[in-house]
Design a protein around this motif. Structure first.
Motif, PDB file in Angstrom:
ATOM      1  N   ARG A  48     -50.877 -27.002  48.639  1.00  0.00           N
ATOM      2  CA  ARG A  48     -50.098 -27.068  49.880  1.00  0.00           C
ATOM      3  C   ARG A  48     -51.000 -26.851  51.101  1.00  0.00           C
ATOM      4  O   ARG A  48     -50.860 -27.533  52.110  1.00  0.00           O
ATOM      5  N   GLU A  49     -51.928 -25.903  50.999  1.00  0.00           N
ATOM      6  CA  GLU A  49     -52.850 -25.655  52.110  1.00  0.00           C
ATOM      7  C   GLU A  49     -53.766 -26.854  52.339  1.00  0.00           C
ATOM      8  O   GLU A  49     -54.083 -27.191  53.479  1.00  0.00           O
ATOM      9  N   ALA A  50     -54.151 -27.523  51.261  1.00  0.00           N
ATOM     10  CA  ALA A  50     -55.077 -28.650  51.380  1.00  0.00           C
ATOM     11  C   ALA A  50     -54.419 -29.885  51.982  1.00  0.00           C
ATOM     12  O   ALA A  50     -55.058 -30.628  52.723  1.00  0.00           O
ATOM     13  N   LYS A  58     -40.732 -29.720  49.061  1.00  0.00           N
ATOM     14  CA  LYS A  58     -40.683 -30.187  47.678  1.00  0.00           C
ATOM     15  C   LYS A  58     -40.988 -29.026  46.739  1.00  0.00           C
ATOM     16  O   LYS A  58     -41.906 -28.258  46.981  1.00  0.00           O
ATOM     17  N   ASP A  59     -40.194 -28.918  45.680  1.00  0.00           N
ATOM     18  CA  ASP A  59     -40.491 -27.872  44.700  1.00  0.00           C
ATOM     19  C   ASP A  59     -41.338 -28.459  43.573  1.00  0.00           C
ATOM     20  O   ASP A  59     -41.608 -29.661  43.529  1.00  0.00           O
ATOM     21  N   ASN A  61     -40.758 -29.087  40.477  1.00  0.00           N
ATOM     22  CA  ASN A  61     -40.131 -30.116  39.648  1.00  0.00           C
ATOM     23  C   ASN A  61     -40.163 -31.481  40.327  1.00  0.00           C
ATOM     24  O   ASN A  61     -40.415 -32.494  39.674  1.00  0.00           O
ATOM     25  N   GLU A  62     -39.918 -31.511  41.620  1.00  0.00           N
ATOM     26  CA  GLU A  62     -39.999 -32.773  42.364  1.00  0.00           C
ATOM     27  C   GLU A  62     -41.427 -33.329  42.331  1.00  0.00           C
ATOM     28  O   GLU A  62     -41.626 -34.529  42.147  1.00  0.00           O
ATOM     29  N   LEU A  63     -42.402 -32.443  42.518  1.00  0.00           N
ATOM     30  CA  LEU A  63     -43.798 -32.875  42.502  1.00  0.00           C
ATOM     31  C   LEU A  63     -44.174 -33.411  41.126  1.00  0.00           C
ATOM     32  O   LEU A  63     -44.861 -34.431  41.010  1.00  0.00           O
ATOM     33  N   ARG A  64     -43.719 -32.740  40.078  1.00  0.00           N
ATOM     34  CA  ARG A  64     -44.010 -33.165  38.712  1.00  0.00           C
ATOM     35  C   ARG A  64     -43.410 -34.551  38.445  1.00  0.00           C
ATOM     36  O   ARG A  64     -44.075 -35.433  37.892  1.00  0.00           O
TER      37      ARG A  64
END
Length: 87
Positions: A48-50, A58-59, A61-64
């Protein structure tokens, strides 16, 4: 800076390196060398920082699910490119 492995293959990293980058690393084999990439204690926070706001709201599960969809599409493209022309 140089360092060597001991008789058991362990690598010593100086304290200032460990303090700056952490204690956990991924070893990546490249064609001409090996690289150590630091692994964040909280990889999602580091990601997230990058990338800034690109992941905002987005949580995991959404990212996965998004990563899986992207991988499937890329695999289908690679399969298509490997087929003989004219198919």
């Amino acid at each position: 800076m140089g360092t060597c492995t001991d008789e058991r293959g362990r690598l010593y990293l100086p304290k200032e390196i460990r303090e700056r980058y952490g204690e956990n690393y991924r070893v990546v084999q490249m064609p001409t060398h090996v690289a150590l990439l630091p692994i964040d204690d909280d990889p999602l926070k580091g990601l997230r920082e990058a990338v800034g706001d690109a992941l905002k709201g987005k949580d995991i599960n959404e990212l996965r699910e998004e990563a899986l969809r992207t991988a499937i599409v890329e695999e289908e493209i690679a399969d298509h490119e490997q087929r003989a022309p004219g198919e």
